[in-house]
Enzyme design. Structure first.
Site, mmCIF file in Angstrom:
data_model
loop_
_atom_site.group_PDB
_atom_site.id
_atom_site.type_symbol
_atom_site.label_atom_id
_atom_site.label_comp_id
_atom_site.label_asym_id
_atom_site.label_seq_id
_atom_site.Cartn_x
_atom_site.Cartn_y
_atom_site.Cartn_z
ATOM 1 N N LYS A 1 0.832 -1.207 0.000
ATOM 2 C CA LYS A 1 0.000 0.000 0.000
ATOM 3 C C LYS A 1 0.868 1.259 0.000
ATOM 4 O O LYS A 1 0.617 2.197 -0.756
ATOM 5 C CB LYS A 1 -0.936 -0.028 1.217
ATOM 6 N N SER A 2 1.888 1.271 0.841
ATOM 7 C CA SER A 2 2.749 2.462 0.922
ATOM 8 C C SER A 2 3.402 2.746 -0.424
ATOM 9 O O SER A 2 3.444 3.896 -0.898
ATOM 10 C CB SER A 2 3.851 2.233 1.962
ATOM 11 N N GLN B 1 4.656 9.083 7.162
ATOM 12 C CA GLN B 1 3.729 9.977 6.454
ATOM 13 C C GLN B 1 4.164 11.423 6.633
ATOM 14 O O GLN B 1 4.157 12.214 5.685
ATOM 15 C CB GLN B 1 2.307 9.776 6.974
ATOM 16 N N LYS C 1 -4.451 5.871 14.578
ATOM 17 C CA LYS C 1 -4.528 5.182 13.288
ATOM 18 C C LYS C 1 -5.981 5.235 12.784
ATOM 19 O O LYS C 1 -6.755 6.067 13.219
ATOM 20 C CB LYS C 1 -4.005 3.757 13.427
ATOM 21 N N ARG D 1 -7.556 -3.189 9.642
ATOM 22 C CA ARG D 1 -6.621 -4.120 10.286
ATOM 23 C C ARG D 1 -7.218 -4.726 11.565
ATOM 24 O O ARG D 1 -6.873 -5.844 11.945
ATOM 25 C CB ARG D 1 -5.280 -3.447 10.563
ATOM 26 N N ASP E 1 1.879 -1.106 11.854
ATOM 27 C CA ASP E 1 0.551 -1.575 11.447
ATOM 28 C C ASP E 1 0.282 -3.017 11.868
ATOM 29 O O ASP E 1 -0.813 -3.539 11.632
ATOM 30 C CB ASP E 1 0.406 -1.460 9.922
ATOM 31 N N ARG F 1 -6.404 2.124 17.842
ATOM 32 C CA ARG F 1 -6.147 0.676 17.771
ATOM 33 C C ARG F 1 -5.798 0.069 19.117
ATOM 34 O O ARG F 1 -6.022 -1.130 19.329
ATOM 35 C CB ARG F 1 -5.015 0.388 16.772
HETATM 36 C C1 S3P Z 1 2.555 4.665 6.187
HETATM 37 C C2 S3P Z 1 3.113 5.004 7.379
HETATM 38 C C3 S3P Z 1 2.560 4.605 8.684
HETATM 39 C C4 S3P Z 1 1.564 3.451 8.554
HETATM 40 C C5 S3P Z 1 0.624 3.653 7.410
HETATM 41 C C6 S3P Z 1 1.385 3.778 6.101
HETATM 42 C C7 S3P Z 1 3.159 5.177 4.944
HETATM 43 O O1 S3P Z 1 1.901 5.716 9.255
HETATM 44 O O2 S3P Z 1 0.843 3.300 9.742
HETATM 45 O O3 S3P Z 1 -0.281 2.572 7.313
HETATM 46 O O4 S3P Z 1 2.860 4.653 3.847
HETATM 47 O O5 S3P Z 1 3.967 6.116 5.033
HETATM 48 P P1 S3P Z 1 2.724 6.808 10.103
HETATM 49 O O6 S3P Z 1 3.757 7.327 9.211
HETATM 50 O O7 S3P Z 1 1.768 7.897 10.483
HETATM 51 O O8 S3P Z 1 3.243 6.070 11.301
#
Ligand code: S3P
Length: 460
Positions: free
Chosen positions: A39-40, A188, A366, A413, A339, A370
């Site tokens: 996904k990322s 993020q 999240k 999740r 996650d 969670r």
């Molecule tokens: C992600 C970073 C994570 C993760 C999210 C995806 C990303 O969040 O929990 O599902 O793709 O950069 P955070 O950066 O807020 O921890």
């Protein structure tokens, strides 16, 4: 600046009718599986395609709702985005510095990653955009993103109470180069700053005390940006990005998502007689905290082939049912498995002894809280657990009574974790809504059923 036709789906702040689902004690989880695209990396591939000049091809894109929202937003910012076949997409970029202003509010649904990364992109361009999403997204903190963007010259025209969506952001065409130490270990947040810094005439520096996933850094370099990453402190990193690079379109192959593979992995560990091969699991050290922890718990997991896919180290893993024991999971590991705590809590429930998961404050912000949702789900299943500060402590006894109904709070999740629990608990587990699973793993139910999982519709 011109307007682009809006491409977001109509704004919806909830979802369709809830779809309850039950999972019951199953035969072995066996065979081979490959999780859908990460996904990322999928979000980032579309965003880099938007910012590059030329045509980016993407193979293995995750076609989950979260990523489709990012594709829609990329169109609204001026990219031409087309689906060529399953997982095969092409993006004709709008180009860094020449994005269009979206005509309508951008509806990111449940997707925090798409929202935050594109806030960074918009913050570094001379345009105004509205960021919104579902009831879960509207509860998530956006101030952590907005604060550095303001330092760079962006403005917030409006926001909901507490810095939440809907947020109307006016970006700046000349983002100031900043050096920013992230107050939370968030990929993020780091990515939003770097993406805003892309259009800066100077150099943007992000320092993180705990390294978070590095897919943005890798992809920026792959598309031609000048970026350096050096260690900083015991667990941290310093990332320096030169602004206004010439980003060239590239072909991206998206490897399988370890955060989705995690559900099949834990299912195979707890369901008696299982023997499963998980193909192409990303072995990036910033993503494999769950694997490290499960191995410490005594999991029978063997790496059977390591190779490079889409610029990431991947491996096939053979997983067999295991007697797990409780462990102490250090807080420093959290960014590498952020996650995966809900499904780790499920593994801990089937382990013998106490598992203490430390430093989980980020779990509270999240898709749902969670920490609270996991604790409530464990209570519903009759598993002894407690929260102490930011730690979750689960006391396993090798078996789980089950029989409970779990509130998923629009969180994919939480939904998948407690279905996995039901595959091995004495009585079935029921979740109140399985529809959100489509945000990250749309084929979860048929794929797990193919491997031996027993599900049934509303059993409430
Ligand atoms: C992600 C970073 C994570 C993760 C999210 C995806 C990303 O969040 O929990 O599902 O793709 O950069 P955070 O950066 O807020 O921890």
């Amino acid at each position: 600046m011109q307007n682009a036709p809006a491409a977001s789906p109509p704004t919806a702040h909830g979802h369709g009718p809830a779809q309850p689902l039950s999972a019951r004690r199953s035969g072995p989880i066996s065979g081979r599986m490959r999780a859908p695209g990460d996904k990322s990396i999928s979000h980032r591939a579309l965003i880099m395609g938007l910012l590059a000049t030329g045509r980016t091809h993407i193979e293995g894109l995750l076609e989950g709702d979260d990523v489709l929202r990012t594709a829609a937003a990329a169109r609204a910012f001026g990219a031409h985005v087309e689906r060529l076949g399953p997982g095969r997409w092409q993006v004709d970029g709008a180009g860094l510095g020449t994005l269009l202003q979206p005509l309508e509010p951008l509806d990111f649904g449940n997707a925090g990653t798409g929202t935050r990364l594109l806030m960074g992109v918009a913050g570094g361009h001379g345009l105004t955009a509205t960021f919104d999403g579902d009831a879960s997204l509207r509860k998530r903190p956006m101030r952590r993103i907005i604060d550095p963007l303001i330092l760079m010259g962006a403005e917030v025209l409006s926001e909901a109470e507490g810095g939440r969506c809907p947020v109307v952001l006016r970006g700046t065409p000349d983002p100031a180069p900043i050096e920013y130490r992230t107050p939370v270990p968030s990929a993020q947040l780091k990515s939003a700053i770097l993406l805003a810094g892309l259009n800066s005439p100077g150099r943007t520096t992000v320092i993180e005390t705990e390294a978070s996933r590095d897919h943005t850094e890798k992809m920026l370099a792959f598309f031609g940006a000048r970026i350096t990453v050096t260690p900083d402190g015991e667990h941290g990193r310093k990332i320096v990005l030169e602004g206004r690079p010439n980003l060239r379109a590239r072909d991206v192959v998206v490897p399988a998502d370890p955060s989705s593979a995690a559900f099949a992995l834990v299912a195979a560990l707890i369901v008696p007689g299982s023997d499963l091969v998980i193909e192409g699991m990303i072995m990036n050290p910033l993503r494999i905290g769950l694997l490290t922890t499960l191995l410490e718990m005594g999991a029978d997991i063997t790496e059977i082939e390591r190779r490079i896919e889409g610029g990431e180290d991947v491996a096939d893993l053979q997983v067999r049912t295991s007697r797990l024991r409780g462990v102490d999971v250090p807080a420093a590991r959290a960014p590498a498995m952020i996650d995966e705590y809900p499904v780790l809590a499920v593994a801990a429930a089937f382990a013998e002894g106490e598992t203490r998961m430390r430093g989980l404050s980020e779990l509270r912000v999240k898709e749902s809280d969670r920490l609270a949702a996991v604790a409530a789900g464990l209570d519903a299943a009759g598993v002894t657990n407690r929260i102490e500060g930011d730690d979750l402590i689960v006391t396993g006894s090798g078996k789980v009574a089950g029989g409970g109904k779990v509130a998923t709070h629009l969180d994919h999740r939480i939904a998948m974790s407690f279905l996995v629990m039901g595959l091995a608990s004495q009585a079935p587990m029921t979740i109140d809504d399985s529809s959100m699973i489509a945000t990250s793993f749309p084929t979860f139910q048929p794929e797990m059923a193919r491997l031996g999982a027993a599900f049934s519709g509303d059993a409430s």
